[in-house]
Write an enzyme that holds these catalytic residues in place. Structure first.
Site, PDB file in Angstrom:
ATOM      1  N   LYS A  79       0.823  -1.212   0.000  1.00 51.58           N
ATOM      2  CA  LYS A  79       0.000   0.000   0.000  1.00 51.58           C
ATOM      3  C   LYS A  79       0.863   1.271   0.000  1.00 51.58           C
ATOM      4  CE  LYS A  79      -3.887  -2.317   2.341  1.00 51.58           C
ATOM      5  NZ  LYS A  79      -4.869  -2.247   3.456  1.00 51.58           N
ATOM      6  N   TYR A  98     -12.717  -2.918  -3.317  1.00 53.77           N
ATOM      7  CA  TYR A  98     -13.218  -2.847  -1.936  1.00 53.77           C
ATOM      8  C   TYR A  98     -14.746  -2.778  -1.878  1.00 53.77           C
ATOM      9  CZ  TYR A  98      -8.477  -2.191  -0.052  1.00 53.77           C
ATOM     10  OH  TYR A  98      -7.158  -2.372   0.336  1.00 53.77           O
ATOM     11  N   ASN A 148      -2.111  -0.014   7.010  1.00 52.32           N
ATOM     12  CA  ASN A 148      -1.565  -1.289   7.503  1.00 52.32           C
ATOM     13  C   ASN A 148      -0.698  -2.011   6.477  1.00 52.32           C
ATOM     14  OD1 ASN A 148      -3.593  -1.989   5.821  1.00 52.32           O
ATOM     15  ND2 ASN A 148      -4.748  -3.227   7.287  1.00 52.32           N
ATOM     16  N   HIS A 200      -2.033  -5.494   1.474  1.00 57.24           N
ATOM     17  CA  HIS A 200      -3.265  -6.254   1.242  1.00 57.24           C
ATOM     18  C   HIS A 200      -2.879  -7.645   0.766  1.00 57.24           C
ATOM     19  CE1 HIS A 200      -7.128  -7.495  -0.488  1.00 57.24           C
ATOM     20  NE2 HIS A 200      -6.397  -7.952  -1.497  1.00 57.24           N
ATOM     21  N   GLU A 202      -8.884 -11.299  -7.861  1.00 58.33           N
ATOM     22  CA  GLU A 202      -7.977 -10.161  -7.673  1.00 58.33           C
ATOM     23  C   GLU A 202      -6.775 -10.217  -8.623  1.00 58.33           C
ATOM     24  OE1 GLU A 202      -9.042  -9.102  -3.024  1.00 58.33           O
ATOM     25  OE2 GLU A 202      -7.144 -10.107  -3.428  1.00 58.33           O
TER      26      GLU A 202
HETATM   27  P1  IDP Z   1      -7.823  -7.050   5.573  1.00 55.10           P
HETATM   28  O1  IDP Z   1      -7.004  -6.112   4.726  1.00 55.10           O
HETATM   29  O2  IDP Z   1      -7.072  -7.516   6.781  1.00 55.10           O
HETATM   30  O3  IDP Z   1      -8.444  -8.181   4.791  1.00 55.10           O
HETATM   31  P2  IDP Z   1     -10.482  -5.825   5.661  1.00 55.10           P
HETATM   32  O4  IDP Z   1     -11.418  -5.943   6.807  1.00 55.10           O
HETATM   33  O5  IDP Z   1     -10.806  -6.578   4.405  1.00 55.10           O
HETATM   34  O6  IDP Z   1      -9.018  -6.164   6.198  1.00 55.10           O
HETATM   35  O7  IDP Z   1     -10.368  -4.256   5.328  1.00 55.10           O
HETATM   36  C1  IDP Z   1      -9.755  -3.801   4.145  1.00 55.10           C
HETATM   37  C2  IDP Z   1      -8.879  -2.625   4.501  1.00 55.10           C
HETATM   38  O8  IDP Z   1      -9.704  -1.553   4.978  1.00 55.10           O
HETATM   39  C3  IDP Z   1      -7.899  -2.881   5.645  1.00 55.10           C
HETATM   40  O9  IDP Z   1      -6.719  -3.529   5.236  1.00 55.10           O
HETATM   41  C4  IDP Z   1      -7.646  -1.483   6.152  1.00 55.10           C
HETATM   42  O10 IDP Z   1      -6.722  -0.766   5.314  1.00 55.10           O
HETATM   43  C5  IDP Z   1      -9.024  -0.835   6.014  1.00 55.10           C
HETATM   44  N1  IDP Z   1      -9.836  -0.957   7.248  1.00 55.10           N
HETATM   45  C6  IDP Z   1     -10.392  -2.075   7.756  1.00 55.10           C
HETATM   46  N2  IDP Z   1     -11.075  -1.819   8.901  1.00 55.10           N
HETATM   47  C7  IDP Z   1     -10.947  -0.487   9.109  1.00 55.10           C
HETATM   48  C8  IDP Z   1     -11.421   0.393  10.143  1.00 55.10           C
HETATM   49  O11 IDP Z   1     -12.105  -0.008  11.090  1.00 55.10           O
HETATM   50  N3  IDP Z   1     -11.080   1.715  10.040  1.00 55.10           N
HETATM   51  C9  IDP Z   1     -10.317   2.202   9.010  1.00 55.10           C
HETATM   52  N4  IDP Z   1      -9.857   1.394   8.017  1.00 55.10           N
HETATM   53  C10 IDP Z   1     -10.149   0.070   8.062  1.00 55.10           C
HETATM   54 MG    MG Z   2      -9.996  -8.176   3.369  1.00 53.75          MG
END
Ligand code: IDP
Ligand code: MG
Length: 157
Positions: free
Chosen positions: A13, A53, A116, A119, A130
Site C-alpha cells: 500500500k 473494496y 496497515n 493487502h 484479484e
Molecule cells: P484485511 O485487509 O485484513 O483483509 P479488511 O477488513 O478486508 O481487512 O479491510 C480492508 C482494509 O480496509 C484494511 O486492510 C484497512 O486498510 C481498512 N480498514 C479495515 N477496517 C478499518 C477500520 O475499522 N477503520 C479504518 N480502516 C479500516
Molecule cells: Mg480483506
C-alpha cells in the site's frame, strides 16, 4: 495443477511505498520460499478501488480507504507456492497493526488499522478474481526457481 502453483495477490500500500519498506517486505516473501510470478507498480484509480473494496462500500471508512490507497503508487505482486493464500495472510497478520503479532508484516511495520502496509487475498475465490483484476495474462510468468528442490520436499511439489 501442482500444489506449488497456488497463487495469491498482494498490494504493498502507499504507506509501504512512502516509508521505503518495499524491499524489506518483498524480501520476506522471497526468503520464505514464495515465488514472485508477477510484479509491478501502478497508481490505482477510484474505479478499480471501488471494485476491489466493493464489499466494504457501506463501511464508514470506505471513502477514506480509497483516498489512502490512491495517494501514491502501490506495488502489486502475484506470489506462488504451496498454500500460498493462507501462508501469505499469516505473514501479513490481522488487519490492525496494533493487534498484529510481532513477526508479522503488519505487526512489525504498522501501528494503524487503516495504514496497515499490505493487502493480501483472503480465499481461493478472491485470489483468482484479484489476480485477474490487476494482472494481464502476459504480465504473469511461469519459471523454475532453482532452489525449490531444497525449499520443498518431493511430496509437497
Ligand atoms: P484485511 O485487509 O485484513 O483483509 P479488511 O477488513 O478486508 O481487512 O479491510 C480492508 C482494509 O480496509 C484494511 O486492510 C484497512 O486498510 C481498512 N480498514 C479495515 N477496517 C478499518 C477500520 O475499522 N477503520 C479504518 N480502516 C479500516
Ligand atoms: Mg480483506
Amino acid at each position: 495443477m501442482s500444489k506449488a502453483k497456488e497463487k495469491t495477490l498482494i498490494i504493498l500500500k502507499p504507506d509501504a511505498v512512502q516509508r521505503g519498506l518495499l524491499g524489506d517486505i518483498i524480501s520476506r516473501f522471497e526468503k520464505k520460499g514464495l515465488k514472485i510470478v508477477g510484479l509491478k507498480m501502478a497508481h490505482l484509480d477510484d474505479v478499480i478501488l471501488t471494485e476491489h473494496y466493493i464489499h466494504h462500500k457501506d463501511k464508514p471508512f470506505f471513502d477514506d480507504l480509497k483516498k489512502f490507497m490512491s495517494q501514491s503508487p502501490v506495488v502489486l505482486a502475484c506470489l506462488e507456492g504451496v498454500e500460498a493464500i493462507k501462508v501469505v495472510r499469516a505473514m501479513c497478520g490481522p488487519t490492525s497493526g496494533r493487534e498484529a503479532p510481532a513477526g508479522t508484516i503488519r505487526g512489525d511495520f504498522s501501528i494503524s488499522v487503516s495504514s496497515n502496509i499490505i493487502h493480501s487475498s483472503d480465499s481461493e475465490e478472491t485470489a483468482e478474481k484479484e489476480i485477474k483484476r490487476f494482472f494481464k495474462e502476459e504480465e504473469l510468468f511461469s519459471y523454475d526457481r532453482c532452489d525449490f528442490s531444497v525449499i520443498y520436499s518431493k511430496d509437497e511439489l
